[in-house]
Design an enzyme around this catalytic site. Structure first.
Site, PDB file in Angstrom:
ATOM      1  N   ASP A  30       0.716  -1.308   0.130  1.00  0.00           N
ATOM      2  CA  ASP A  30       0.048  -0.110   0.036  1.00  0.00           C
ATOM      3  C   ASP A  30       0.669   1.244   0.050  1.00  0.00           C
ATOM      4  OD1 ASP A  30      -1.906  -1.961   0.626  1.00  0.00           O
ATOM      5  OD2 ASP A  30      -3.214  -0.607   1.513  1.00  0.00           O
ATOM      6  N   ARG A  45      -0.348   4.256  17.829  1.00  0.00           N
ATOM      7  CA  ARG A  45      -0.873   4.953  16.740  1.00  0.00           C
ATOM      8  C   ARG A  45      -0.484   6.554  17.228  1.00  0.00           C
ATOM      9  NH1 ARG A  45       0.027   1.123  13.974  1.00  0.00           N
ATOM     10  NH2 ARG A  45      -1.635   0.225  12.926  1.00  0.00           N
ATOM     11  N   ASP A  54      -7.460   3.463  12.629  1.00  0.00           N
ATOM     12  CA  ASP A  54      -6.357   4.179  12.367  1.00  0.00           C
ATOM     13  C   ASP A  54      -6.259   5.223  11.628  1.00  0.00           C
ATOM     14  OD1 ASP A  54      -5.051   2.040  13.660  1.00  0.00           O
ATOM     15  OD2 ASP A  54      -4.253   1.005  12.118  1.00  0.00           O
ATOM     16  N   SER A 106      -4.212  -9.818   6.894  1.00  0.00           N
ATOM     17  CA  SER A 106      -3.341  -8.752   7.111  1.00  0.00           C
ATOM     18  C   SER A 106      -3.005  -8.840   8.449  1.00  0.00           C
ATOM     19  CB  SER A 106      -4.244  -7.343   6.889  1.00  0.00           C
ATOM     20  OG  SER A 106      -4.982  -6.991   7.745  1.00  0.00           O
TER      21      SER A 106
END
Length: 419
Positions: free
Chosen positions: A19, A98, A127, A183
Protein backbone atom coordinates in the site's frame (compact mmCIF):
# COMPACT_ATOMS: atom_id res chain seq x y z
CA UNK A 1 5.57 26.37 6.76
CA UNK A 2 7.17 25.91 3.34
CA UNK A 3 9.41 28.73 2.14
CA UNK A 4 8.10 28.18 -1.38
CA UNK A 5 4.32 27.95 -1.48
CA UNK A 6 4.43 26.20 -4.85
CA UNK A 7 6.37 23.22 -3.43
CA UNK A 8 4.07 20.58 -2.02
CA UNK A 9 6.36 18.98 0.54
CA UNK A 10 4.88 15.92 2.25
CA UNK A 11 5.94 13.41 4.90
CA UNK A 12 4.52 9.92 4.33
CA UNK A 13 4.20 7.29 7.04
CA UNK A 14 5.90 4.48 5.13
CA UNK A 15 6.10 0.75 5.86
CA UNK A 16 7.74 -0.63 2.75
CA UNK A 17 4.69 -2.76 1.99
CA UNK A 18 2.37 -2.81 -1.00
CA UNK A 19 0.00 0.00 0.00
CA UNK A 20 2.49 2.65 1.07
CA UNK A 21 4.90 1.84 -1.76
CA UNK A 22 2.13 2.43 -4.28
CA UNK A 23 1.00 5.52 -2.38
CA UNK A 24 4.56 6.90 -2.48
CA UNK A 25 4.73 6.64 -6.26
CA UNK A 26 1.15 7.91 -6.66
CA UNK A 27 1.88 10.97 -4.51
CA UNK A 28 4.92 11.75 -6.63
CA UNK A 29 2.70 11.52 -9.71
CA UNK A 30 0.42 14.10 -8.07
CA UNK A 31 3.32 16.52 -7.75
CA UNK A 32 4.33 16.06 -4.10
CA UNK A 33 7.91 16.08 -2.90
CA UNK A 34 7.85 13.04 -0.62
CA UNK A 35 9.86 12.43 2.53
CA UNK A 36 9.28 9.00 4.08
CA UNK A 37 9.08 8.25 7.79
CA UNK A 38 9.33 4.80 9.37
CA UNK A 39 8.78 4.17 13.07
CA UNK A 40 10.58 1.32 14.79
CA UNK A 41 8.08 0.25 17.47
CA UNK A 42 9.33 -3.30 17.72
CA UNK A 43 7.99 -4.83 14.52
CA UNK A 44 10.13 -7.46 12.82
CA UNK A 45 10.98 -5.68 9.57
CA UNK A 46 14.10 -4.98 7.54
CA UNK A 47 13.97 -1.21 7.74
CA UNK A 48 17.20 -0.64 5.87
CA UNK A 49 15.79 -2.62 2.94
CA UNK A 50 12.63 -0.50 3.15
CA UNK A 51 14.76 2.66 3.17
CA UNK A 52 16.53 1.56 0.00
CA UNK A 53 13.19 0.71 -1.58
CA UNK A 54 11.70 4.12 -0.77
CA UNK A 55 14.71 5.95 -2.15
CA UNK A 56 14.61 3.85 -5.32
CA UNK A 57 10.95 4.80 -5.75
CA UNK A 58 11.73 8.51 -5.57
CA UNK A 59 11.56 9.52 -1.92
CA UNK A 60 13.77 12.54 -1.24
CA UNK A 61 14.72 11.32 2.21
CA UNK A 62 13.84 8.51 4.62
CA UNK A 63 13.69 8.84 8.40
CA UNK A 64 13.91 5.66 10.48
CA UNK A 65 13.06 6.53 14.07
CA UNK A 66 13.55 4.11 16.95
CA UNK A 67 10.73 5.07 19.32
CA UNK A 68 10.52 1.78 21.24
CA UNK A 69 11.67 3.23 24.57
CA UNK A 70 9.20 6.10 24.34
CA UNK A 71 6.47 3.68 23.32
CA UNK A 72 7.04 1.60 26.45
CA UNK A 73 7.46 4.37 29.02
CA UNK A 74 5.01 7.00 27.73
CA UNK A 75 2.28 4.85 26.22
CA UNK A 76 2.34 1.17 27.25
CA UNK A 77 3.09 1.75 30.93
CA UNK A 78 0.26 4.30 31.42
CA UNK A 79 -2.02 1.72 29.80
CA UNK A 80 -0.79 -0.90 32.27
CA UNK A 81 -1.40 1.50 35.17
CA UNK A 82 -4.98 1.82 33.97
CA UNK A 83 -5.55 -1.89 33.21
CA UNK A 84 -6.99 -0.76 29.89
CA UNK A 85 -9.28 -3.26 28.20
CA UNK A 86 -11.47 -2.09 25.36
CA UNK A 87 -14.83 -3.85 25.59
CA UNK A 88 -13.44 -5.98 28.43
CA UNK A 89 -10.91 -7.93 26.32
CA UNK A 90 -8.68 -5.94 23.96
CA UNK A 91 -5.47 -4.50 25.45
CA UNK A 92 -5.26 -1.85 22.70
CA UNK A 93 -1.86 -2.80 21.30
CA UNK A 94 -2.55 -1.17 17.92
CA UNK A 95 -4.52 1.78 19.26
CA UNK A 96 -1.90 2.75 21.85
CA UNK A 97 0.86 2.72 19.22
CA UNK A 98 -0.84 5.17 16.86
CA UNK A 99 -0.42 8.40 18.86
CA UNK A 100 3.20 7.47 19.51
CA UNK A 101 3.84 6.97 15.78
CA UNK A 102 1.86 10.06 14.77
CA UNK A 103 3.62 12.29 17.31
CA UNK A 104 7.00 11.56 15.73
CA UNK A 105 5.44 11.95 12.27
CA UNK A 106 4.48 15.53 13.10
CA UNK A 107 7.90 16.28 14.61
CA UNK A 108 9.50 15.26 11.31
CA UNK A 109 6.98 17.25 9.27
CA UNK A 110 7.86 20.36 11.26
CA UNK A 111 11.58 19.66 10.94
CA UNK A 112 11.20 19.26 7.17
CA UNK A 113 8.96 22.34 6.91
CA UNK A 114 6.33 20.18 5.26
CA UNK A 115 2.71 21.35 5.19
CA UNK A 116 1.39 17.92 4.23
CA UNK A 117 1.38 14.50 5.87
CA UNK A 118 0.02 11.24 4.51
CA UNK A 119 -0.68 7.69 5.68
CA UNK A 120 -1.88 4.41 4.22
CA UNK A 121 -4.79 3.74 6.59
CA UNK A 122 -8.02 2.64 4.94
CA UNK A 123 -11.23 4.66 4.91
CA UNK A 124 -13.08 1.97 6.86
CA UNK A 125 -10.83 1.51 9.86
CA UNK A 126 -9.94 3.15 13.15
CA UNK A 127 -6.34 4.04 12.31
CA UNK A 128 -7.23 6.92 10.00
CA UNK A 129 -8.99 8.55 12.96
CA UNK A 130 -6.19 7.84 15.42
CA UNK A 131 -3.46 9.20 13.17
CA UNK A 132 -5.30 12.29 12.09
CA UNK A 133 -6.63 13.35 15.48
CA UNK A 134 -3.01 13.33 16.65
CA UNK A 135 -1.85 15.25 13.58
CA UNK A 136 -4.40 17.99 14.07
CA UNK A 137 -3.78 18.15 17.83
CA UNK A 138 -0.04 18.70 17.45
CA UNK A 139 0.01 20.63 14.13
CA UNK A 140 -3.38 22.35 13.70
CA UNK A 141 -2.58 23.77 10.25
CA UNK A 142 -1.33 20.52 8.74
CA UNK A 143 -3.01 19.22 5.59
CA UNK A 144 -3.67 15.49 5.56
CA UNK A 145 -3.57 13.51 2.34
CA UNK A 146 -5.48 10.28 2.92
CA UNK A 147 -5.45 8.43 -0.43
CA UNK A 148 -7.88 5.70 0.63
CA UNK A 149 -10.53 8.40 1.13
CA UNK A 150 -9.85 10.21 -2.14
CA UNK A 151 -12.12 9.19 -5.06
CA UNK A 152 -9.30 9.58 -7.58
CA UNK A 153 -7.39 6.94 -5.63
CA UNK A 154 -9.98 4.49 -4.32
CA UNK A 155 -11.92 4.31 -7.59
CA UNK A 156 -8.70 3.44 -9.38
CA UNK A 157 -7.48 0.98 -6.75
CA UNK A 158 -10.48 -1.04 -5.66
CA UNK A 159 -8.50 -3.91 -4.19
CA UNK A 160 -5.09 -5.45 -3.85
CA UNK A 161 -5.21 -6.79 -7.41
CA UNK A 162 -5.33 -3.22 -8.71
CA UNK A 163 -2.39 -2.28 -6.49
CA UNK A 164 -0.39 -5.24 -7.77
CA UNK A 165 -1.12 -4.24 -11.35
CA UNK A 166 -0.05 -0.65 -10.65
CA UNK A 167 3.10 -1.85 -8.92
CA UNK A 168 4.05 -3.88 -11.97
CA UNK A 169 3.63 -0.91 -14.29
CA UNK A 170 5.73 1.28 -11.98
CA UNK A 171 8.45 -1.32 -11.29
CA UNK A 172 7.68 -1.38 -7.57
CA UNK A 173 9.30 -4.46 -5.98
CA UNK A 174 6.83 -6.43 -3.90
CA UNK A 175 7.74 -8.53 -0.84
CA UNK A 176 4.28 -10.11 -0.49
CA UNK A 177 2.09 -12.26 -2.71
CA UNK A 178 -1.43 -11.53 -3.86
CA UNK A 179 -2.65 -14.66 -2.08
CA UNK A 180 -1.86 -13.48 1.45
CA UNK A 181 -4.93 -14.64 3.41
CA UNK A 182 -5.02 -11.91 6.11
CA UNK A 183 -3.42 -8.61 7.06
CA UNK A 184 -1.05 -8.24 10.00
CA UNK A 185 0.19 -5.32 12.09
CA UNK A 186 2.94 -5.74 14.66
CA UNK A 187 4.64 -3.75 17.37
CA UNK A 188 6.41 -4.69 20.58
CA UNK A 189 3.13 -4.69 22.54
CA UNK A 190 1.23 -7.03 20.28
CA UNK A 191 0.53 -8.48 16.84
CA UNK A 192 -2.91 -8.10 15.27
CA UNK A 193 -4.51 -10.03 12.41
CA UNK A 194 -7.65 -9.10 10.50
CA UNK A 195 -9.45 -9.19 7.13
CA UNK A 196 -9.22 -11.93 4.50
CA UNK A 197 -10.20 -15.31 5.89
CA UNK A 198 -10.90 -13.69 9.27
CA UNK A 199 -13.76 -11.53 7.96
CA UNK A 200 -16.22 -14.36 8.56
CA UNK A 201 -16.64 -14.43 12.36
CA UNK A 202 -17.90 -18.02 12.16
CA UNK A 203 -14.69 -19.23 10.51
CA UNK A 204 -12.05 -20.68 12.80
CA UNK A 205 -8.74 -18.84 12.48
CA UNK A 206 -6.02 -20.96 10.85
CA UNK A 207 -3.69 -22.68 13.31
CA UNK A 208 -0.64 -21.13 11.66
CA UNK A 209 -1.83 -17.52 11.88
CA UNK A 210 0.11 -16.73 15.06
CA UNK A 211 3.65 -15.48 14.49
CA UNK A 212 4.80 -14.74 18.05
CA UNK A 213 3.26 -17.08 20.61
CA UNK A 214 3.63 -20.84 20.88
CA UNK A 215 0.47 -22.90 20.66
CA UNK A 216 -0.38 -23.45 24.36
CA UNK A 217 -0.81 -27.17 23.67
CA UNK A 218 2.80 -27.30 22.49
CA UNK A 219 4.18 -24.94 25.15
CA UNK A 220 6.69 -26.21 27.73
CA UNK A 221 5.41 -28.73 30.25
CA UNK A 222 7.18 -26.87 33.06
CA UNK A 223 5.86 -23.56 34.38
CA UNK A 224 8.09 -20.49 34.61
CA UNK A 225 7.97 -18.37 37.78
CA UNK A 226 8.41 -14.61 37.66
CA UNK A 227 8.48 -11.94 40.33
CA UNK A 228 7.34 -8.56 39.00
CA UNK A 229 8.01 -5.44 41.07
CA UNK A 230 5.92 -2.29 40.72
CA UNK A 231 6.36 1.30 41.85
CA UNK A 232 3.68 3.89 41.22
CA UNK A 233 1.75 1.25 39.31
CA UNK A 234 4.60 0.85 36.82
CA UNK A 235 6.73 -2.31 36.49
CA UNK A 236 10.31 -1.56 37.52
CA UNK A 237 11.90 -5.01 37.79
CA UNK A 238 11.32 -8.58 36.66
CA UNK A 239 13.14 -11.54 38.19
CA UNK A 240 12.91 -15.06 36.84
CA UNK A 241 12.83 -17.14 40.00
CA UNK A 242 13.96 -20.24 38.11
CA UNK A 243 17.03 -19.11 36.16
CA UNK A 244 17.62 -15.83 38.10
CA UNK A 245 17.40 -13.57 35.02
CA UNK A 246 16.81 -9.95 36.09
CA UNK A 247 15.52 -7.09 33.93
CA UNK A 248 15.10 -3.57 35.33
CA UNK A 249 15.14 -1.22 32.34
CA UNK A 250 11.72 -0.47 30.80
CA UNK A 251 12.37 -1.68 27.26
CA UNK A 252 14.45 -4.68 28.32
CA UNK A 253 11.83 -5.61 30.92
CA UNK A 254 8.98 -5.51 28.42
CA UNK A 255 10.87 -7.41 25.74
CA UNK A 256 11.76 -10.11 28.28
CA UNK A 257 8.13 -10.52 29.35
CA UNK A 258 7.22 -10.83 25.68
CA UNK A 259 9.82 -13.58 25.33
CA UNK A 260 8.56 -15.54 28.35
CA UNK A 261 4.90 -15.02 27.50
CA UNK A 262 5.41 -16.04 23.88
CA UNK A 263 7.23 -19.20 24.92
CA UNK A 264 4.24 -20.26 27.00
CA UNK A 265 1.50 -19.22 24.57
CA UNK A 266 0.17 -16.34 26.68
CA UNK A 267 -1.98 -13.47 25.46
CA UNK A 268 -4.00 -14.88 22.54
CA UNK A 269 -7.52 -13.62 21.92
CA UNK A 270 -10.00 -13.79 19.01
CA UNK A 271 -12.75 -11.17 19.30
CA UNK A 272 -15.38 -9.14 17.50
CA UNK A 273 -15.14 -5.47 18.45
CA UNK A 274 -17.00 -2.25 17.72
CA UNK A 275 -14.99 0.13 15.57
CA UNK A 276 -15.25 3.83 16.35
CA UNK A 277 -16.72 4.58 12.92
CA UNK A 278 -19.71 2.33 13.60
CA UNK A 279 -19.08 -1.12 12.14
CA UNK A 280 -18.08 -4.33 13.87
CA UNK A 281 -14.84 -6.06 12.98
CA UNK A 282 -13.02 -9.20 13.95
CA UNK A 283 -9.50 -9.14 15.31
CA UNK A 284 -7.08 -11.83 16.42
CA UNK A 285 -4.39 -10.60 18.79
CA UNK A 286 -1.21 -11.74 20.55
CA UNK A 287 -0.16 -9.69 23.60
CA UNK A 288 2.19 -11.91 25.64
CA UNK A 289 4.09 -9.42 27.81
CA UNK A 290 1.14 -7.09 28.16
CA UNK A 291 -1.10 -9.84 29.47
CA UNK A 292 1.43 -10.91 32.11
CA UNK A 293 1.64 -7.31 33.32
CA UNK A 294 -2.15 -6.93 33.32
CA UNK A 295 -2.58 -9.94 35.62
CA UNK A 296 0.22 -8.88 37.96
CA UNK A 297 -0.82 -5.22 38.11
CA UNK A 298 -4.43 -6.06 38.89
CA UNK A 299 -3.22 -8.08 41.85
CA UNK A 300 -0.83 -5.53 43.37
CA UNK A 301 -3.40 -2.79 42.83
CA UNK A 302 -6.07 -4.69 44.78
CA UNK A 303 -3.60 -5.23 47.63
CA UNK A 304 -2.58 -1.58 47.96
CA UNK A 305 -5.52 0.55 46.85
CA UNK A 306 -8.53 1.65 48.89
CA UNK A 307 -11.68 -0.03 47.57
CA UNK A 308 -13.68 3.17 46.98
CA UNK A 309 -10.76 4.81 45.21
CA UNK A 310 -10.42 1.71 43.06
CA UNK A 311 -14.10 1.86 42.07
CA UNK A 312 -13.59 5.38 40.73
CA UNK A 313 -10.36 4.33 39.05
CA UNK A 314 -12.08 1.41 37.33
CA UNK A 315 -14.60 3.79 35.79
CA UNK A 316 -11.77 6.02 34.61
CA UNK A 317 -10.03 2.99 33.11
CA UNK A 318 -13.09 2.28 30.97
CA UNK A 319 -13.12 5.88 29.79
CA UNK A 320 -9.39 5.79 29.04
CA UNK A 321 -9.80 2.57 27.06
CA UNK A 322 -12.44 4.23 24.91
CA UNK A 323 -10.39 7.41 24.52
CA UNK A 324 -7.34 5.45 23.38
CA UNK A 325 -9.34 3.24 21.02
CA UNK A 326 -11.02 6.25 19.45
CA UNK A 327 -7.78 8.19 18.97
CA UNK A 328 -8.18 10.93 21.58
CA UNK A 329 -4.81 10.44 23.33
CA UNK A 330 -3.90 14.13 23.02
CA UNK A 331 -7.35 15.43 23.92
CA UNK A 332 -7.88 17.42 27.15
CA UNK A 333 -10.21 14.76 28.51
CA UNK A 334 -7.68 11.98 27.91
CA UNK A 335 -4.87 13.96 29.51
CA UNK A 336 -7.12 14.58 32.53
CA UNK A 337 -8.09 10.90 32.74
CA UNK A 338 -4.46 9.80 32.59
CA UNK A 339 -3.46 12.29 35.29
CA UNK A 340 -6.21 11.02 37.61
CA UNK A 341 -5.20 7.40 37.04
CA UNK A 342 -1.53 8.25 37.67
CA UNK A 343 -2.57 9.91 40.96
CA UNK A 344 -4.45 6.74 41.96
CA UNK A 345 -1.26 4.72 41.52
CA UNK A 346 0.90 6.56 44.05
CA UNK A 347 0.74 3.72 46.58
CA UNK A 348 0.61 0.87 44.08
CA UNK A 349 3.97 -0.71 44.74
CA UNK A 350 5.27 -4.10 45.73
CA UNK A 351 5.99 -7.46 44.15
CA UNK A 352 3.76 -10.10 42.58
CA UNK A 353 4.87 -13.67 41.93
CA UNK A 354 3.26 -15.32 38.92
CA UNK A 355 3.50 -18.69 37.22
CA UNK A 356 3.34 -18.72 33.42
CA UNK A 357 2.15 -22.01 31.98
CA UNK A 358 0.45 -23.17 28.77
CA UNK A 359 -1.40 -19.99 27.86
CA UNK A 360 -2.22 -18.92 31.41
CA UNK A 361 -0.78 -16.59 34.03
CA UNK A 362 -1.41 -17.66 37.64
CA UNK A 363 -0.84 -15.34 40.58
CA UNK A 364 0.99 -17.21 43.35
CA UNK A 365 1.86 -14.54 45.93
CA UNK A 366 2.13 -10.81 46.51
CA UNK A 367 3.78 -8.46 49.02
CA UNK A 368 4.02 -4.71 49.61
CA UNK A 369 5.29 -2.29 52.23
CA UNK A 370 2.18 -0.21 51.41
CA UNK A 371 -0.27 -3.09 51.66
CA UNK A 372 -3.73 -2.36 53.06
CA UNK A 373 -4.11 -6.03 53.94
CA UNK A 374 -4.11 -6.45 57.73
CA UNK A 375 -3.53 -10.10 58.56
CA UNK A 376 -4.51 -9.75 62.21
CA UNK A 377 -7.69 -7.86 61.32
CA UNK A 378 -8.86 -10.45 58.80
CA UNK A 379 -7.79 -13.57 60.69
CA UNK A 380 -10.40 -15.90 62.18
CA UNK A 381 -7.88 -16.83 64.86
CA UNK A 382 -6.98 -13.34 66.09
CA UNK A 383 -9.41 -10.71 67.32
CA UNK A 384 -7.19 -7.95 65.96
CA UNK A 385 -9.06 -4.92 67.36
CA UNK A 386 -12.32 -5.84 65.62
CA UNK A 387 -15.50 -6.44 67.60
CA UNK A 388 -17.73 -9.00 65.82
CA UNK A 389 -20.76 -7.53 67.56
CA UNK A 390 -20.37 -4.39 65.43
CA UNK A 391 -21.39 -6.41 62.38
CA UNK A 392 -24.95 -6.68 63.65
CA UNK A 393 -25.52 -2.93 63.47
CA UNK A 394 -23.76 -2.75 60.12
CA UNK A 395 -26.09 -5.42 58.71
CA UNK A 396 -29.22 -3.75 60.12
CA UNK A 397 -28.35 -0.36 58.66
CA UNK A 398 -27.73 -1.88 55.23
CA UNK A 399 -30.92 -3.94 55.49
CA UNK A 400 -33.10 -0.90 56.15
CA UNK A 401 -33.57 0.11 52.53
CA UNK A 402 -34.14 -3.54 51.53
CA UNK A 403 -36.89 -3.85 54.12
CA UNK A 404 -38.58 -0.68 52.88
CA UNK A 405 -38.30 -1.72 49.24
CA UNK A 406 -39.92 -5.09 49.86
CA UNK A 407 -42.55 -3.60 52.24
CA UNK A 408 -43.71 -1.36 49.39
CA UNK A 409 -43.65 -4.25 46.89
CA UNK A 410 -45.76 -6.45 49.18
CA UNK A 411 -48.23 -3.61 49.74
CA UNK A 412 -48.64 -3.08 46.00
CA UNK A 413 -49.11 -6.81 45.41
CA UNK A 414 -51.76 -6.99 48.16
CA UNK A 415 -53.61 -3.98 46.72
CA UNK A 416 -53.55 -5.53 43.25
CA UNK A 417 -54.91 -8.81 44.61
CA UNK A 418 -57.98 -7.05 46.08
CA UNK A 419 -59.01 -5.64 42.68
Amino acid sequence: MSSDSTVKRLVLAYSGGLDTSCILVWLKDQGYKVVCYMANIGQDEDMEAARSKALSLGAEKVYIEDIREEFVTDFIFPAIQANVLYEDRYQLGTAIARPCIAKKHIEIAMKEKANYVSHGATGKGNDQVRFELTYYSLFPDVQVIAPWRMPEFFTRFQGRKDLFAYAKTKDIPLPVTIDKPWSMDANLMHVSYESGVLEDPAAVAPDDIFTVTTDPVKAPDKAERLQIEFKGGVPVKVTNLDDKTVKDKPLDLYLYLNEVGARHGVGRIDIVENRFIGMKSRGVYETPGGYILLVAHLDIETLTMDKELRKIKQGLSIRLSEQIYQGFWFSPECEFTRSCIAKSQENVEGAVTVSVFKGQVYVKARESQLSLYNQELVSFDVKGGYNPQDSGGFIKVNALRLKEFHRLRLAKEAAAAKK
